[in-house]
Design a protein around this motif. Structure first.
Motif, PDB file in Angstrom:
ATOM      1  N   ASN A 136       0.762  -1.278  -0.060  1.00 35.36           N
ATOM      2  CA  ASN A 136       0.225   0.051   0.072  1.00 35.36           C
ATOM      3  C   ASN A 136       0.998   1.251   0.071  1.00 35.36           C
ATOM      4  N   THR A 137       0.978   1.687  -1.382  1.00 35.77           N
ATOM      5  CA  THR A 137       2.009   2.955  -1.349  1.00 35.77           C
ATOM      6  C   THR A 137       1.756   4.277  -0.743  1.00 35.77           C
ATOM      7  N   SER A 138       0.420   4.329  -0.242  1.00 35.67           N
ATOM      8  CA  SER A 138      -0.086   5.691   0.546  1.00 35.67           C
ATOM      9  C   SER A 138       0.484   5.565   1.985  1.00 35.67           C
ATOM     10  N   VAL A 139       0.721   4.384   2.566  1.00 35.65           N
ATOM     11  CA  VAL A 139       1.105   4.491   4.120  1.00 35.65           C
ATOM     12  C   VAL A 139       2.253   3.391   4.281  1.00 35.65           C
ATOM     13  N   ASN A 140       2.770   3.063   3.180  1.00 34.34           N
ATOM     14  CA  ASN A 140       4.054   2.108   3.139  1.00 34.34           C
ATOM     15  C   ASN A 140       3.891   0.970   4.035  1.00 34.34           C
ATOM     16  N   VAL A 141       2.979   0.365   3.642  1.00 34.15           N
ATOM     17  CA  VAL A 141       2.730  -0.971   4.363  1.00 34.15           C
ATOM     18  C   VAL A 141       2.515  -2.172   3.645  1.00 34.15           C
ATOM     19  N   LEU A 142       3.073  -3.297   4.013  1.00 33.73           N
ATOM     20  CA  LEU A 142       3.030  -4.323   3.110  1.00 33.73           C
ATOM     21  C   LEU A 142       2.002  -5.424   4.061  1.00 33.73           C
ATOM     22  N   HIS A 143       1.012  -5.826   3.072  1.00 26.66           N
ATOM     23  CA  HIS A 143      -0.038  -6.887   3.699  1.00 26.66           C
ATOM     24  C   HIS A 143      -0.368  -7.759   2.667  1.00 26.66           C
ATOM     25  N   ILE A 144      -1.054  -8.633   2.984  1.00 28.40           N
ATOM     26  CA  ILE A 144      -1.591 -10.069   2.268  1.00 28.40           C
ATOM     27  C   ILE A 144      -2.381  -9.337   1.090  1.00 28.40           C
ATOM     28  N   ALA A 145      -2.059  -9.916  -0.162  1.00 26.18           N
ATOM     29  CA  ALA A 145      -2.897  -9.398  -1.333  1.00 26.18           C
ATOM     30  C   ALA A 145      -4.295 -10.154  -1.413  1.00 26.18           C
ATOM     31  N   TRP A 146      -5.296  -9.621  -1.759  1.00 21.10           N
ATOM     32  CA  TRP A 146      -6.586  -9.907  -1.796  1.00 21.10           C
ATOM     33  C   TRP A 146      -6.569 -11.781  -2.518  1.00 21.10           C
ATOM     34  N   MET A 147      -5.848 -11.671  -3.641  1.00 18.67           N
ATOM     35  CA  MET A 147      -5.752 -13.132  -4.373  1.00 18.67           C
ATOM     36  C   MET A 147      -5.364 -14.151  -3.513  1.00 18.67           C
ATOM     37  N   TRP A 176      -5.641 -14.301  -0.415  1.00 18.33           N
ATOM     38  CA  TRP A 176      -6.567 -14.566   0.671  1.00 18.33           C
ATOM     39  C   TRP A 176      -7.799 -15.542  -0.122  1.00 18.33           C
ATOM     40  N   VAL A 177      -8.061 -15.159  -1.367  1.00 18.40           N
ATOM     41  CA  VAL A 177      -8.981 -16.026  -2.110  1.00 18.40           C
ATOM     42  C   VAL A 177      -8.480 -17.214  -2.462  1.00 18.40           C
ATOM     43  N   ASN A 178      -7.387 -17.445  -2.842  1.00 15.56           N
ATOM     44  CA  ASN A 178      -6.603 -18.758  -3.092  1.00 15.56           C
ATOM     45  C   ASN A 178      -6.592 -19.768  -2.021  1.00 15.56           C
ATOM     46  N   HIS A 179      -6.327 -19.025  -0.731  1.00 14.00           N
ATOM     47  CA  HIS A 179      -6.240 -19.944   0.473  1.00 14.00           C
ATOM     48  C   HIS A 179      -7.777 -20.385   0.724  1.00 14.00           C
ATOM     49  N   LYS A 180      -8.621 -19.560   0.873  1.00 11.91           N
ATOM     50  CA  LYS A 180      -9.927 -19.983   0.930  1.00 11.91           C
ATOM     51  C   LYS A 180     -10.431 -20.992   0.006  1.00 11.91           C
ATOM     52  N   ASN A 181     -10.153 -20.896  -1.218  1.00 13.31           N
ATOM     53  CA  ASN A 181     -10.317 -21.857  -2.445  1.00 13.31           C
ATOM     54  C   ASN A 181      -9.792 -23.248  -1.927  1.00 13.31           C
ATOM     55  N   LYS A 182      -8.548 -23.193  -1.434  1.00 19.15           N
ATOM     56  CA  LYS A 182      -7.825 -24.507  -1.284  1.00 19.15           C
ATOM     57  C   LYS A 182      -8.196 -25.215  -0.061  1.00 19.15           C
ATOM     58  N   VAL A 183      -8.638 -24.457   1.038  1.00 20.01           N
ATOM     59  CA  VAL A 183      -9.516 -24.890   2.211  1.00 20.01           C
ATOM     60  C   VAL A 183     -10.658 -25.669   1.759  1.00 20.01           C
ATOM     61  N   ALA A 184     -11.611 -25.035   0.921  1.00 19.95           N
ATOM     62  CA  ALA A 184     -12.722 -25.578   0.515  1.00 19.95           C
ATOM     63  C   ALA A 184     -12.606 -26.836  -0.375  1.00 19.95           C
ATOM     64  N   GLN A 185     -11.484 -26.804  -1.400  1.00 19.29           N
ATOM     65  CA  GLN A 185     -11.086 -28.030  -2.209  1.00 19.29           C
ATOM     66  C   GLN A 185     -10.809 -29.173  -1.269  1.00 19.29           C
ATOM     67  N   LEU A 186      -9.991 -28.875  -0.153  1.00 21.13           N
ATOM     68  CA  LEU A 186      -9.464 -29.818   0.446  1.00 21.13           C
ATOM     69  C   LEU A 186     -10.601 -30.791   1.406  1.00 21.13           C
ATOM     70  N   TYR A 187     -11.718 -29.720   1.936  1.00 24.44           N
ATOM     71  CA  TYR A 187     -12.840 -30.294   2.484  1.00 24.44           C
ATOM     72  C   TYR A 187     -13.791 -31.021   1.545  1.00 24.44           C
ATOM     73  N   GLU A 188     -13.751 -30.474   0.425  1.00 28.29           N
ATOM     74  CA  GLU A 188     -14.726 -31.217  -0.770  1.00 28.29           C
ATOM     75  C   GLU A 188     -14.235 -32.617  -0.924  1.00 28.29           C
ATOM     76  N   GLN A 189     -12.830 -32.689  -1.076  1.00 26.91           N
ATOM     77  CA  GLN A 189     -12.074 -33.959  -1.455  1.00 26.91           C
ATOM     78  C   GLN A 189     -12.079 -34.898   0.075  1.00 26.91           C
ATOM     79  N   GLY A 190     -12.667 -34.408   1.032  1.00 29.79           N
ATOM     80  CA  GLY A 190     -12.732 -35.460   2.183  1.00 29.79           C
ATOM     81  C   GLY A 190     -11.434 -35.457   2.942  1.00 29.79           C
ATOM     82  N   ALA A 191     -10.721 -34.485   2.941  1.00 34.99           N
ATOM     83  CA  ALA A 191      -9.540 -34.529   3.859  1.00 34.99           C
ATOM     84  C   ALA A 191     -10.215 -34.363   5.326  1.00 34.99           C
ATOM     85  N   ASP A 192      -9.328 -34.742   6.320  1.00 32.49           N
ATOM     86  CA  ASP A 192      -9.576 -34.930   7.706  1.00 32.49           C
ATOM     87  C   ASP A 192      -9.408 -33.378   8.251  1.00 32.49           C
ATOM     88  N   LEU A 193     -10.089 -33.026   9.322  1.00 35.23           N
ATOM     89  CA  LEU A 193      -9.704 -31.945   9.857  1.00 35.23           C
ATOM     90  C   LEU A 193      -8.528 -31.809  10.298  1.00 35.23           C
TER      91      LEU A 193
END
Length: 180
Positions: free
Chosen positions: A109-120, A122-139
């Motif tokens: 974020n150039t306006s405050v010179n801060v490094l954060h996680i990118a939106w995508m 986070w989205v990719n992480h959520k997709n991966k967790v959903a994929q693991l769940y759908e594939q029957g991975a144990d908790l």
């Protein structure tokens, strides 16, 4: 390695160009193949007092003026055309940095010179967790994946998991984004 079947968002696709994702030779072959681009952009950056940063096949070139940017784009396009490589449509941004930019899964974020996680990221992480769940991975397996991911994400970044999850849920309207 060039003639293979790739899994693209759950669809099996025949591929005859490039190398597979996660191929152990990718870093080496990419470094060799893209060395003319590295050389050209490093020379440009030194000559024009710009900033050039690269990691494998991702790069950022920061220029001070529009004139420098035009020359940099020209240099980049000439080399990429010679290499017969194209810029990724969704990952390429050429223009003024007003709100910041994403690079290697992070957002500067150039306006405050801060490094954060990118939106995508986070989205990719959520997709991966959903994929693991759908594939029957144990908790326990899902928990191990999330812990490894959090270790990677927290490596030098400001990251509030609860805030990120709340913002993600508000933006998406669902617990998980699912790949189609």
């Amino acid at each position: 390695m060039l003639d293979r079947i790739d899994d693209v968002n759950g669809y099996l696709m025949s591929a005859t160009q490039g190398i597979t994702k996660s191929c152990p030779l990718s870093p080496l072959l990419g470094a060799i193949y893209l060395s003319p681009l590295d050389e050209a952009l490093e020379n440009f950056a030194k000559k024009d007092q710009a900033i050039y940063v690269h990691f494998m096949d991702d790069w950022v070139l920061l220029c001070k003026t529009r004139h420098q940017l035009r020359n940099a784009v020209k240099t980049m396009n000439v080399v990429l055309n010679k290499l017969k490589v194209t810029k990724h449509t969704f990952k390429t941004f050429i223009g003024r940095m007003i709100k910041g930019f994403d690079f290697l899964g992070n957002r500067l974020n150039t306006s405050v010179n801060v490094l954060h996680i990118a939106w995508m990221t986070w989205v990719n992480h959520k997709n991966k967790v959903a994929q693991l769940y759908e594939q029957g991975a144990d908790l326990l397996s899902i928990e191990r994946y999330v812990k490894r991911w959090l270790t990677w994400v927290k490596g030098g970044l400001r990251f509030d998991v609860e805030l990120a999850d709340r913002l993600f849920l508000e933006a998406s309207g669902a617990g998980f984004l699912l790949r189609k």
